[in-house]
Design an enzyme around this catalytic site. Structure first.
Site: not given
Ligand code: NAD
Length: 301
Positions: A93, A243, A168
């Site tokens: 997102t 966010k 979204k």
């Molecule tokens: P998270 O922080 O658990 O996971 C993100 C991952 O990206 C981390 O493990 C981090 O180490 C990794 N990362 C950072 N830089 C990186 C790089 N250069 N290369 C590879 N990996 C890298 O976050 P999440 O909850 O998995 O959310 C991910 C996305 O999904 C976000 O944009 C969030 O807004 C969106 N989202 C999350 C949810 C939810 O319920 N968690 C729901 C809908 C959308």
């Protein structure tokens, strides 16, 4: 079956990549967090030492990263390194403007690009039941569709590049505002002598009904599966709601659209996250509304 590089194996990415593996795809993952990388290996996801290594020979590069800056940084490294014609599929997102910039970067170098942010949270990511809101040219979206099917239950093509992100953040602006509206109604109802159940019984089948009330009900009792019944653990974290509201405000400012309630909802979630922390489900804002926390702050300022 495709050879896929998957970058970002956190709360969401891990389950999504696992579902791709279960559907027979070869997935090479990269995540700088050792814990995330280790967990991915235990799920049959190949491990790479860097994003560039993961992307070597990949037909598709999927990103599930925290922010637009992360996505643009990764694209800056991978767009020149990837084989021509690679599909860049970003499921994070991020800001609409960043999504369009990322797509331009990829397409300008002879690749394909699709933005496909998700709705559904970690339960849907693990279960392969996400909803994808998709933006990009029709042929690129067609190419992405079998992968999206492996990770989700519903795919909605919303338009060209950035349209998935636009859908979204508009949807989540509705959600943030409606959760506050539902919470205020429960606060007022209680002061008027209504039980939570009585208000729910009326509004859940009347014109006030909405997802914030009927599925994610912010007070314990009426919907036993809602996070309110487990002290707001799990669910959709307040920090993620904040966010998304901020992304909506950034898009509103960029496009000269005045979203009065979206702006106010953003302010209230900013205050709430500062007081309550980032982790509880966003419906916990009802506790601050019932405690009059925002009134007290308004009087002080
Ligand atoms: P998270 O922080 O658990 O996971 C993100 C991952 O990206 C981390 O493990 C981090 O180490 C990794 N990362 C950072 N830089 C990186 C790089 N250069 N290369 C590879 N990996 C890298 O976050 P999440 O909850 O998995 O959310 C991910 C996305 O999904 C976000 O944009 C969030 O807004 C969106 N989202 C999350 C949810 C939810 O319920 N968690 C729901 C809908 C959308």
């Amino acid at each position: 079956m495709s050879k896929i590089a998957f970058l970002g194996l956190g709360n969401m990415g891990l389950g999504m990549a696992t579902n791709l593996v279960s559907n027979g795809h070869t997935v090479i993952g990269f995540d700088p967090s050792p814990a995330a990388a280790e967990m991915a290996t235990s799920r049959g996801i190949g491990s790479a030492a860097s994003a560039v290594e993961a992307a070597e020979g990949a037909e598709v590069i999927i990103t599930m990263l925290p922010s637009g800056k992360h996505v643009l940084d990764v694209y800056a490294d991978l767009v020149p390194a990837a084989q021509r014609g690679t599909l860049f599929l970003d499921c994070s997102t991020i800001d609409v403007a960043d999504a369009r910039a990322a797509a331009e970067l990829a397409v300008g170098a002879g690749h394909r690009a699709v933005d496909a942010p998700v709705s559904g949270g970690t339960v849907a990511a693990d279960g392969g039941t996400l909803t994808f809101m998709v933006g990009g040219p029709a042929d690129a979206v067609d190419q992405a569709s079998s992968l999206l099917d492996a990770m989700g239950a519903r795919i909605v093509r919303c338009g060209d590049s950035g349209a998935g992100q636009a859908a979204k953040i508009c949807n989540n602006m509705i959600l943030g505002i409606s959760m506050i509206a539902v919470s205020e109604a429960f606060a007022l109802g209680a002061q008027l002598g209504l039980t939570d159940q009585a208000l729910f019984d009326v509004s859940s089948t009347a014109s006030g009904q909405c997802w914030a009330l009927t599925t994610n009900c912010p007070v314990p009792g009426p919907v036993p599966t809602s996070p309110a019944n487990r002290d707001y653990a799990g669910g959709f974290a307040s920090a993620l709601m904040l966010k998304d509201l901020r992304l909506a405000q950034a898009a509103a400012a960029d496009n000269d659209v005045d979203t009065v309630l979206g702006r106010r909802a953003t302010e209230l979630y900013e205050q709430f996250v500062a007081q309550d922390g980032p982790g509880r489900d966003f419906s916990a804002i009802v506790t601050a509304i019932r405690a009059g926390a925002f009134d007290a702050q308004a009087q002080q300022s």
